[in-house]
Design a protein around this motif. Structure first.
Motif, PDB file in Angstrom:
ATOM      1  N   ALA A 196       0.428  -1.411  -0.068  1.00 45.16           N
ATOM      2  CA  ALA A 196       0.237   0.365  -0.044  1.00 45.16           C
ATOM      3  C   ALA A 196       1.127   1.603  -0.412  1.00 45.16           C
ATOM      4  O   ALA A 196       0.717   2.642  -0.287  1.00 45.16           O
ATOM      5  CB  ALA A 196      -0.897   0.086   0.916  1.00 45.16           C
ATOM      6  N   ALA A 197       2.554   1.238   0.145  1.00 48.39           N
ATOM      7  CA  ALA A 197       2.678   2.614   0.728  1.00 48.39           C
ATOM      8  C   ALA A 197       3.451   2.728  -0.855  1.00 48.39           C
ATOM      9  O   ALA A 197       3.909   3.896  -1.175  1.00 48.39           O
ATOM     10  CB  ALA A 197       4.438   2.176   1.582  1.00 48.39           C
ATOM     11  N   ASP A 198       3.910   1.718  -1.942  1.00 48.54           N
ATOM     12  CA  ASP A 198       4.282   1.443  -2.824  1.00 48.54           C
ATOM     13  C   ASP A 198       3.004   2.518  -3.883  1.00 48.54           C
ATOM     14  O   ASP A 198       3.283   3.452  -4.593  1.00 48.54           O
ATOM     15  CB  ASP A 198       4.659   1.164  -3.437  1.00 48.54           C
ATOM     16  CG  ASP A 198       6.046   0.268  -3.171  1.00 48.54           C
ATOM     17  OD1 ASP A 198       6.870   1.527  -2.724  1.00 48.54           O
ATOM     18  OD2 ASP A 198       6.222  -0.967  -2.820  1.00 48.54           O
ATOM     19  N   LEU A 199       1.664   1.851  -3.662  1.00 45.74           N
ATOM     20  CA  LEU A 199       1.387   2.228  -4.376  1.00 45.74           C
ATOM     21  C   LEU A 199       0.123   3.456  -3.810  1.00 45.74           C
ATOM     22  O   LEU A 199       0.355   4.916  -4.846  1.00 45.74           O
ATOM     23  CB  LEU A 199      -0.036   1.453  -4.227  1.00 45.74           C
ATOM     24  CG  LEU A 199      -0.386   0.182  -5.243  1.00 45.74           C
ATOM     25  CD1 LEU A 199      -1.920  -0.835  -4.403  1.00 45.74           C
ATOM     26  CD2 LEU A 199       0.165   0.419  -6.327  1.00 45.74           C
ATOM     27  N   ALA A 200       0.456   3.758  -2.413  1.00 45.39           N
ATOM     28  CA  ALA A 200       0.461   5.892  -2.436  1.00 45.39           C
ATOM     29  C   ALA A 200       1.542   6.523  -3.434  1.00 45.39           C
ATOM     30  O   ALA A 200       0.857   8.218  -3.031  1.00 45.39           O
ATOM     31  CB  ALA A 200       0.755   5.939  -0.740  1.00 45.39           C
ATOM     32  N   ASP A 201       2.163   6.182  -2.924  1.00 42.27           N
ATOM     33  CA  ASP A 201       3.582   7.139  -3.719  1.00 42.27           C
ATOM     34  C   ASP A 201       3.318   7.368  -5.280  1.00 42.27           C
ATOM     35  O   ASP A 201       3.476   8.089  -5.628  1.00 42.27           O
ATOM     36  CB  ASP A 201       5.542   6.301  -3.586  1.00 42.27           C
ATOM     37  CG  ASP A 201       5.813   6.748  -2.277  1.00 42.27           C
ATOM     38  OD1 ASP A 201       5.044   7.004  -1.625  1.00 42.27           O
ATOM     39  OD2 ASP A 201       6.283   5.599  -1.929  1.00 42.27           O
ATOM     40  N   ILE A 202       2.862   5.969  -6.124  1.00 39.80           N
ATOM     41  CA  ILE A 202       2.758   5.954  -7.220  1.00 39.80           C
ATOM     42  C   ILE A 202       1.590   6.982  -7.017  1.00 39.80           C
ATOM     43  O   ILE A 202       0.730   7.904  -8.768  1.00 39.80           O
ATOM     44  CB  ILE A 202       1.856   5.253  -7.638  1.00 39.80           C
ATOM     45  CG1 ILE A 202       3.330   3.671  -7.752  1.00 39.80           C
ATOM     46  CG2 ILE A 202       1.154   4.692  -9.247  1.00 39.80           C
ATOM     47  CD1 ILE A 202       3.056   2.202  -8.631  1.00 39.80           C
ATOM     48  N   LEU A 203       0.345   6.560  -6.442  1.00 40.95           N
ATOM     49  CA  LEU A 203      -1.174   7.554  -6.442  1.00 40.95           C
ATOM     50  C   LEU A 203      -0.642   9.210  -6.411  1.00 40.95           C
ATOM     51  O   LEU A 203      -1.203   9.975  -7.022  1.00 40.95           O
ATOM     52  CB  LEU A 203      -2.121   7.159  -5.457  1.00 40.95           C
ATOM     53  CG  LEU A 203      -2.665   5.504  -6.565  1.00 40.95           C
ATOM     54  CD1 LEU A 203      -3.428   5.677  -5.464  1.00 40.95           C
ATOM     55  CD2 LEU A 203      -3.493   5.954  -7.260  1.00 40.95           C
ATOM     56  N   GLY A 228      -3.073  -4.097  -4.916  1.00 39.52           N
ATOM     57  CA  GLY A 228      -1.225  -4.352  -5.472  1.00 39.52           C
ATOM     58  C   GLY A 228      -1.787  -3.818  -6.515  1.00 39.52           C
ATOM     59  O   GLY A 228      -0.418  -4.604  -6.668  1.00 39.52           O
ATOM     60  N   THR A 229      -2.499  -3.753  -7.250  1.00 42.46           N
ATOM     61  CA  THR A 229      -1.983  -3.308  -8.553  1.00 42.46           C
ATOM     62  C   THR A 229      -1.791  -1.607  -8.928  1.00 42.46           C
ATOM     63  O   THR A 229      -2.914  -0.758  -8.553  1.00 42.46           O
ATOM     64  CB  THR A 229      -3.455  -4.431  -8.909  1.00 42.46           C
ATOM     65  OG1 THR A 229      -3.419  -5.854  -9.169  1.00 42.46           O
ATOM     66  CG2 THR A 229      -2.916  -3.604 -10.711  1.00 42.46           C
ATOM     67  N   PRO A 230      -1.371  -1.045  -9.848  1.00 41.30           N
ATOM     68  CA  PRO A 230      -0.863   0.259 -10.145  1.00 41.30           C
ATOM     69  C   PRO A 230      -1.815   0.739 -11.264  1.00 41.30           C
ATOM     70  O   PRO A 230      -2.697   1.395 -11.537  1.00 41.30           O
ATOM     71  CB  PRO A 230       0.846   0.328 -10.520  1.00 41.30           C
ATOM     72  CG  PRO A 230       1.341  -0.636  -9.872  1.00 41.30           C
ATOM     73  CD  PRO A 230       0.227  -1.703  -9.629  1.00 41.30           C
TER      74      PRO A 230
END
Length: 364
Positions: A196-203, A228-230
């Motif tokens: 979730a942390a990486d997805l938050a960075d992407i978003l 878990g999917t961008p």
């Protein structure tokens, strides 16, 4: 995550309007959001480190790198990484897909037009026709193709030399690749689901690119429901943006995110309408299973392929569904998620039946 990714809209919920006249289609939007350099690609640290080494070594030798294969579930960034490979090498990229190459002649036409150092990206490479696969073996290993002239006993194979190039393949089902093709890739990178942390960075990055004001809480809420999917995360971001715009909030905050995701049937755990329909059918209609895939698909009004490829991977990965030799079964977590109580002895009985069949465990 850096606080600079977010703006503080606690006092003013409409610092700037979301453009209501956006005319970009979905594909153009996805392309615009893709990172251009490996250093900007979020998540997948192991694959990034390995790929960086492959690319840097090729640059220092001034030769094209080995052929590269990316595998993993849909939406994790395989196409983006292929684009990044070409960008990092400062090489042109030719894009096609396995389903588009149904004859050896189709592939020969593409290969014969490649230039020195060019990147050939083959998406869904496992769906390529067998004659084309066999031609690709030779092209990848010896950089030549044999063009057949004529038919029958008088047919002649004319070897055509090819410039050195790099094949970048992408597949969602690496197990379907023939071993001779898989072995010709010098580097294979498997992409895993994002946390979730990486997805938050992407978003947060993509919200800036889209000009969408967002709060930390709103972005985090979307990230936690994106499986878990961008690709799913980006799609949900756009829907929350739409909701915020239509309802006059003009900011992706926690309230907008929760309301929009509820409207679009995405629950707190990221399950959508189809996921819940599958679990409801398993638990309410079939007593928790096991039940065959075809029967389950009929019960939810979908094709078996849709249930197997769209809903099942996430449900199995997250522990809602179990694949057994007798079919699909609901796990304890599925019953809990639906607020139901499983029949007494259900799990012991199901496990025992599989043990009696010689499995001794849940398998699939």
């Amino acid at each position: 995550m850096s606080p600079s990714h977010f703006e503080d809209h606690s006092a003013d919920v409409s610092p700037r309007l979301v453009d209501p006249n956006g005319t970009e289609d979905e594909q153009q939007l996805e392309a615009a959001l893709r990172p251009k350099k490996l250093a900007d690609f979020p998540g997948q640290p192991r694959v990034r480190e390995q790929l960086s080494l492959v690319i840097e070594a090729a640059r220092r030798r001034a030769t094209p790198p080995d052929h590269i294969l990316f595998s993993g579930p849909p939406g994790l960034g395989k196409t983006s990484l292929a684009m990044i490979v070409a960008s990092e090498l400062e090489a042109p990229i030719r894009i096609t897909s396995g389903p588009a190459i149904q004859h050896a002649g189709d592939l020969a036409a593409i290969l014969s037009s490649l230039n020195e150092g060019e990147v050939l990206f083959l998406d869904e490479i496992h769906r390529m026709a067998r004659p084309a696969e066999e031609m690709l073996y030779l092209a990848m290993e010896d950089f030549r193709v044999d063009v057949i002239v004529g038919k029958g006993p008088g047919a002649t194979a004319i070897p055509l030399e090819l410039p050195r190039f790099t094949v970048v393949g992408a597949t969602t089902r690496a197990g379907l690749l023939p071993a001779p093709l898989r072995d010709r890739f010098g580097f294979t990178g498997h992409l895993d689901y994002y946390d979730a942390a990486d997805l938050a960075d992407i978003l947060a990055r993509n919200a800036d690119l889209l000009g969408v004001p967002a709060t930390r809480e709103g972005i985090t809420e979307i990230a936690g429901r994106s499986r878990g999917t961008p690709r799913i995360a980006n799609r949900l971001l756009r829907r929350v943006r739409d909701y915020a715009q239509v309802h006059g909030r003009h900011v992706v905050d926690l309230t907008s995110a929760r309301a929009a995701l509820e409207l679009f049937d995405v629950d707190d755990d990221g399950l959508d309408r189809l996921d819940r329909a599958v679990l409801e059918a398993l638990c309410r209609r079939f007593g928790g299973g096991p039940v065959g895939l075809s029967t389950l698909a009929v019960a939810v009004g979908e094709e078996p392929d849709t249930v197997e490829t769209v809903a099942e991977p996430y449900l199995v990965r997250e522990g809602y569904m179990i694949r057994t030799p007798r079919g699909r079964a609901a796990s304890p977590r599925a019953w809990t998620h639906l607020g139901l109580r499983p029949p007494d002895g259900h799990f012991t009985e199901t496990f025992q039946r599989d043990t009696d069949d010689g499995g001794g465990r849940f398998t699939g």
